[in-house]
Design an enzyme around this catalytic site. Structure first.
Site, PDB file in Angstrom:
ATOM      1  N   CYS A  37       0.836  -1.211   0.000  1.00 28.53           N
ATOM      2  CA  CYS A  37       0.000   0.000   0.000  1.00 28.53           C
ATOM      3  C   CYS A  37       0.865   1.254   0.000  1.00 28.53           C
ATOM      4  CB  CYS A  37      -0.963   0.019   1.178  1.00 28.53           C
ATOM      5  SG  CYS A  37      -0.178  -0.139   2.785  1.00 28.53           S
ATOM      6  N   HIS A  43      -1.674   1.273   7.513  1.00 26.71           N
ATOM      7  CA  HIS A  43      -2.175   1.213   6.147  1.00 26.71           C
ATOM      8  C   HIS A  43      -2.155   2.604   5.523  1.00 26.71           C
ATOM      9  CE1 HIS A  43      -4.264  -0.276   2.723  1.00 26.71           C
ATOM     10  NE2 HIS A  43      -5.317   0.481   2.902  1.00 26.71           N
TER      11      HIS A  43
END
Lengths: 524, 92
Positions: free
Chosen positions: A186, A481
């Site tokens: 990510c 994240h």
């Protein structure tokens, strides 16, 4: 609104100058001009505890004026009587602030000649030799025009929104495409999304400025990071909306940054820098023009490179030495909540110790604030000849086309002796004016109200920026994240790996920003 | 009372402590937004009176009382503490 104009010179001052040989009127002051304890211009008098000649008993007055004709020192009241009793002695200098005062006008007056003497003495950059390798304004504006000319296929989002992709019912703007997570990637996806929507950067690849054909011929088995980026961008703007897997690029990047090659979580900013680095290296390889980093023509530098100015001032003698360093982004510390005012003045907007809310503007202020270096960091002063306590101040000499601001959200915890993440919310604007952080503004603030333009002042450069991408990080330092918010037209989109959704700007404002990408307003 | 003030003042200046305290005061007043507040008060006054009808003395006369009144207590306390410890250290 008032139009700001330079104040008209006072007749008494003009008169004095004429009578006393023009600019040499200030010669007596030139040697006394020095920098005070806090780096501001002041007059260094022979006796540090100067008093008003006429006041008795002499109370210590804050404002003292030195008569330019007879060098007598008076407090404001006696300055007036001095000018009345001694005709022609109306011009004096505020000793503490090095500013001119006219007793006949009973007000502060300004003279470009005086200010230019002062500025020339104290502006560190004026000491630089004539051969300083940074471009003139004309050259730079030429370069900018060239870059814009390259964007032949400049995408007009409004136009594309109507054409759209037939397969996509929601008719998202052209170029929005999810990126599959290939195993904790990510960090990579979020940066790629931001770069893909930075027009000057994106257009280079989409307009085929990097010829993949000839590139593959030249380096037959070697991988080219630039080619791979081109492949990804082409895929993203192909019109196909199914999430794309940037696997070839990932492999290519692993080859370049062997130390970061793993499926472990990485830092997005580290990836961003290593990517730009890889582009630069590849470019320099193929076109070995040994130029100064400031003039590098690789796409990474052309889009992101700016110039930082660092002024180091000796706290003993006041002399300043200036250096310039190119930078690809600016890393900002979060303002530590210090003073919480209890009086009628309550500025809770800037920083609050207990909840840790800061603003981007506050961070930028902190970045350009004059910082006193610790006594263990004494620097060598040319003037004094020894190591002295010094102060340092950063400012931006040249702004890039695309400004990347990284928020340092990690700090060393002294208790646990580890790195920990700072989760404070940071308030940031969608429109940012970088003018107060330019070198010209910072120096102007330091030297006070002076009339003469400072060295290297560029009044034509635009300082207004518009945000177009925000990288956010949620979670802890080791396991978190990354998500990118993109602003296309006036709509915000959330790019969470393969999933792209429309979001309200409130969501973006309340997110925990980590890296923010601003683009010059005229390119937006 | 006046003599005590004078003596302390001279001691502060000679040792250079006064400069350091002034610097500290400046920092604190900027941090808590006092300086910005004074700046905007000045701007408002100049706007009201007209740029060419205001002298430096006018501004000082008008702003000084407001400024003095709005210095945060924490800043006052900190400076007092510094002065106290200075006096103790020079054993006055």
């Amino acid at each position: 609104m008032e139009i700001s104009t330079t104040p008209r010179p006072c007749n008494h001052l003009a008169d004095h100058k004429l009578r006393h040989g023009g600019i040499s009127f200030y010669n007596t002051l030139h040697d006394s001009l020095s920098l005070s304890f806090n780096g501001r211009p002041t007059l260094a008098l022979s006796s540090p505890s100067a008093r008003c000649f006429s006041c008795s008993p002499s109370p210590h007055q804050e404002r003292l004026y030195l008569c330019l004709i007879c060098s007598s020192i008076s407090c404001p009241r006696h300055a007036l009587s001095h000018s009345r009793s001694s005709l022609g002695h109306s011009i004096s200098v505020d000793v503490e602030r090095a500013e001119l005062f006219c007793s006949n006008c009973d007000d502060q007056v300004y003279d470009p000649d005086f200010d230019s003497i002062l500025v020339r003495k104290f502006d560190g950059s004026s000491i630089i030799a004539a051969g300083d390798p940074y471009e003139s304004v004309a050259e730079r504006s030429c370069k900018r025009r060239r870059l814009r000319g390259h964007a032949v296929a400049d995408l007009d989002y409004k136009r594309w929104k109507h054409l759209g992709d037939q397969r996509d019912k929601s008719c998202y703007p052209f170029g929005l495409r999810g990126l599959n997570n290939l195993g904790n990637t990510c960090f990579m996806n979020s940066v790629l999304q931001a770069l893909a929507h930075a027009p000057p950067f994106r257009n280079y690849f989409l307009n085929g400025r990097h010829d993949r054909g000839s590139c593959q011929k030249m380096s037959s088995d070697q991988l080219c990071l630039i080619c791979d980026i081109g492949v990804i961008f082409s895929a993203m703007f192909s019109g196909d909306r199914t999430p794309y897997s940037p696997a070839p690029f990932l492999y290519s990047w692993w080859q370049h940054s062997a130390n970061l090659a793993s499926y472990e979580q990485q830092d997005a900013h580290e990836f961003f820098i290593s990517l730009l680095d890889g582009i630069h290296e590849k470019e320099v390889q193929s076109k070995p023009i040994n130029k100064d980093l400031r003039d590098c023509a690789c796409i990474a530098h052309r889009v992101f490179s700016g110039l930082l100015r660092s002024d180091v001032t000796c706290l003993t003698c006041g002399s300043t030495s200036t250096t310039y360093d190119p930078c690809m982004d600016i890393s900002l510390h979060l303002g530590a909540g210090k003073c919480v005012s209890t009086g009628p003045v309550n500025k809770a907007s800037k920083s609050n110790g207990s909840t840790g809310v800061s603003s981007l503007v506050g961070c930028l202020d902190l970045f350009t604030r004059r910082e006193k270096l610790g006594s263990d960091q004494k620097l060598y002063c040319q003037n004094c000849g020894v190591h002295r306590d010094s102060s340092k101040q950063l400012s931006i000499k040249r702004l890039p086309l695309v400004l990347c601001l990284q928020i340092k959200r990690f700090e060393h915890s002294l208790i646990r002796k580890t790195l920990r993440k700072i989760n404070w919310h940071l308030e940031f604007p969608f429109s940012l004016d970088m003018n107060p952080y330019l070198s010209s503004s910072i120096i102007r603030k330091r030297l006070g109200n002076r009339l003469s333009p400072l060295e290297g002042d560029e009044p034509h450069v635009s300082t207004e920026y518009e945000i177009f991408a925000v990288l956010t990080h949620t979670g802890m330092l080791e396991s978190g994240h990354y998500v990118t918010f993109l602003r296309l037209g006036s709509q915000w989109y959330k790019c969470d790996d393969a999933w792209i959704t429309e979001v309200d700007e409130e969501i973006v404002k309340s997110s925990q920003c980590y890296m923010m990408f601003y683009m010059q307003k005229m390119l937006y | 009372m006046q003599e005590a003030f004078e003596i302390i003042n001279v001691k502060l200046m000679e040792s250079g402590e006064k400069e350091r305290l002034m610097e500290l005061l400046r920092e604190r007043l900027i941090e808590c937004g006092w300086k910005d507040e004074m700046k905007s008060l000045c701007r408002a006054y100049v706007k009201k009176k007209g740029r060419n009808n205001v002298t430096l003395d006018d501004l000082i006369y008008v702003i000084t009382p407001k400024g003095r009144a709005s210095v945060p207590d924490s800043v006052k306390a900190e400076l007092l503490q510094r002065i106290r410890s200075f006096l103790v250290s020079t054993s006055l």
